[in-house]
Design an enzyme around this catalytic site. Structure first.
Site, short mmCIF file in Angstrom:
data_model
loop_
_atom_site.label_atom_id
_atom_site.label_comp_id
_atom_site.label_asym_id
_atom_site.label_seq_id
_atom_site.Cartn_x
_atom_site.Cartn_y
_atom_site.Cartn_z
N ASP A 185 0.84 -1.28 0.01
CA ASP A 185 -0.05 0.06 -0.13
C ASP A 185 0.91 1.13 0.09
O ASP A 185 1.94 1.26 0.71
CB ASP A 185 -0.84 0.12 1.18
CG ASP A 185 -2.19 1.01 1.05
OD1 ASP A 185 -2.50 1.36 -0.07
OD2 ASP A 185 -2.91 1.02 2.04
N GLU A 270 -2.76 -1.40 -5.22
CA GLU A 270 -3.87 -0.77 -5.37
C GLU A 270 -3.98 -0.08 -6.73
O GLU A 270 -2.81 0.34 -7.09
CB GLU A 270 -4.00 0.31 -4.32
CG GLU A 270 -5.26 1.21 -4.14
CD GLU A 270 -5.43 2.03 -3.25
OE1 GLU A 270 -6.18 3.08 -3.41
OE2 GLU A 270 -4.64 1.95 -2.11
N CYS A 323 -11.32 -3.90 10.10
CA CYS A 323 -10.38 -4.79 10.87
C CYS A 323 -9.75 -6.04 9.97
O CYS A 323 -10.78 -6.75 9.62
CB CYS A 323 -10.86 -5.23 12.19
SG CYS A 323 -10.13 -6.29 13.19
N CYS A 326 -11.02 -9.35 12.14
CA CYS A 326 -12.48 -9.76 12.26
C CYS A 326 -13.47 -9.35 11.34
O CYS A 326 -14.52 -9.77 10.95
CB CYS A 326 -12.98 -9.41 13.78
SG CYS A 326 -13.33 -7.85 13.80
N CYS A 342 -9.37 -2.62 17.77
CA CYS A 342 -10.84 -3.16 17.36
C CYS A 342 -11.64 -3.90 18.66
O CYS A 342 -10.94 -4.27 19.63
CB CYS A 342 -10.57 -3.96 16.20
SG CYS A 342 -12.17 -4.93 15.79
N CYS A 344 -12.80 -6.71 18.75
CA CYS A 344 -12.18 -8.02 18.82
C CYS A 344 -10.79 -8.00 19.81
O CYS A 344 -10.67 -9.01 19.91
CB CYS A 344 -12.16 -8.59 17.47
SG CYS A 344 -10.64 -8.33 16.46
N ASP A 351 -1.70 1.88 8.46
CA ASP A 351 -0.96 1.67 7.30
C ASP A 351 -0.97 -0.05 7.00
O ASP A 351 -1.27 -0.57 5.80
CB ASP A 351 0.25 2.06 7.01
CG ASP A 351 -0.20 3.84 6.70
OD1 ASP A 351 -1.18 4.17 6.80
OD2 ASP A 351 0.87 4.43 6.95
ZN LIG Z 1 -11.45 -6.73 14.90
#
Ligand SMILES: [Zn+2]
Length: 394
Positions: A185, A270, A323, A326, A342, A344, A351
């Site tokens: 990226d 990308e 994320c 998850c 997150c 989770c 990045d």
């Molecule tokens: Zn997550």
């Protein structure tokens, strides 16, 4: 595999004059053919073919005011018409903007010679209309027994001369396959960020050089138009700094792409199209855009050499907010947030997380075909990333 080898050369005054004449004629022919094609379309909705422009060239050479076109080799002029044809093909395929006129100040001076217009013998290259071979600095050897099929001569904005030889290179062979895949990226503060967590910095001295470039550009802008010597001097300074930045960058990108292609079987990037890039034309942005398309170009041709796969996925919206563990999408992700956790429990570098999402999307694309992007899912959804063919409307 065809491969280009580029070298500096030092023309004699006669050669420099001949080449300068040729560059001028190439520009003239390109621009006249472009305006003929534009007019035919605007006035009569007619498409002019390459063959038609070639016939025009023959006619132009017979007129008195364009008789000077006969003084240079006809091959670079034909090649200019071919380049224009390619530009139109790319435009009609929506890969590029409408072809633009070549200007003496802004366009790169360049002329392309095919086999009928040069002689390559015993490592000496002689172009059509020239008595002497070019004095080339062979900074690296051509492959054993290589025969150039195309030779391109150019002069950059700082007045350096280059010759690029396109040859068949038998030494390039595919690398043994491996199972590695990587998402790459464009980072905000880094040149690229990898899904492995690695962040690749910009070339050394780039920041200082960019500051120098900005200063030199401000200085150039202050010099009023037509002020002569001072303005020319300021312009040369800008060109010199710019050339230094791009030289270092090219070097850096060559090393980086070679390593990435050697280490990985699948490389996911990308797909930034030309149309995404044209909005902001600040100098810094222009350098970044140029670097990205150069990076992609190098990656793609090296992947082709070594039997690797480059997958370009459409830019998809929640690459930073999604994320990668998850699949939950965060509500907000302001630019200053570099690290986040997150629900989770996974903690992400912004990045690196985006690069991981890119990799997941790319692997799905390479399995089920092109033009796919991950579907957006509400927080707390199932981890499996469902794919949906949905091209971004541009
Ligand atoms: Zn997550």
């Amino acid at each position: 595999m065809k491969r280009a080898f580029k070298y500096r050369f030092y023309p004699t005054p006669e050669q420099a004059a001949e080449l300068a004449r040729t560059f001028g004629c190439v520009r003239k022919v390109y621009n006249m053919a472009l305006s003929a094609r534009t007019e035919a379309w605007a006035l009569r909705q007619e498409r002019v073919t390459y063959n038609a422009t070639s016939a025009m060239l023959t006619a132009w050479k017979k007129t008195e005011e364009l008789a000077y076109l006969n003084e240079v080799s006809s091959v670079p002029l034909q090649q200019a018409l071919r380049h224009l044809q390619t530009a139109f093909t790319n435009f009609f395929a929506k890969r590029a903007r409408y072809p633009r006129f070549k200007s003496r100040k802004k366009s790169r001076d360049s002329a392309e010679y095919t086999t009928s217009a040069f002689r390559f013998r015993n490592g000496r290259l002689t172009l059509a209309k020239m008595a002497e071979p070019l004095t080339i600095v062979w900074s690296r050897p051509l492959p054993e027994g290589a025969k150039p099929t195309t030779v391109t001569v150019s002069r950059d904005s700082t007045g350096r001369w280059f010759v690029s030889l396109l040859v068949e290179d038998p030494t390039v062979t595919p690398l043994p396959a491996n199972g590695n895949a990587v998402g790459i990226d464009a980072g905000l503060d880094h040149l690229v960020v990898l899904s492995t967590g690695e962040k690749v910095t910009n070339p050394p001295h780039e920041r200082a050089d960019r500051e120098r470039l900005a200063r030199a550009q401000r200085n150039l802008a202050r010099k009023a138009r037509g002020e002569g010597a001072n303005r020319a001097k300021a312009r040369r300074k800008v060109a010199r700094i710019y050339a230094r930045i791009t030289d270092r960058r090219r070097d850096h990108l060559h090393k980086l792409t070679t390593r990435l292609v050697r280490e990985n079987q699948t490389l996911v990037i990308e797909d930034l199209t030309v149309r995404n890039m044209v909005k902001d034309r600040s100098p810094a942005r222009a350098i970044s855009d140029a670097a990205w398309s150069q990076f992609r170009g190098l990656l793609e041709y090296k992947a082709a050499w070594y039997g690797r796969e480059v997958v370009a996925v459409d830019r998809f919206f929640p690459s930073s907010e999604l994320c990668s563990v998850c699949g939950a999408v965060q509500e907000k992700m302001p630019l200053h947030v570099r690290v986040w956790t997150c629900a989770c429990g996974a903690t992400h570098d912004r990045d690196v997380n985006a690069a991981k999402n890119l990799l997941a999307a790319g692997l799905a694309v390479s399995v089920c075909g092109a033009g796919v992007r991950p579907q957006r899912r509400p927080p707390g959804g199932q981890p499996a990333m469902k794919q949906k063919a949905l091209r971004r409307e541009l």
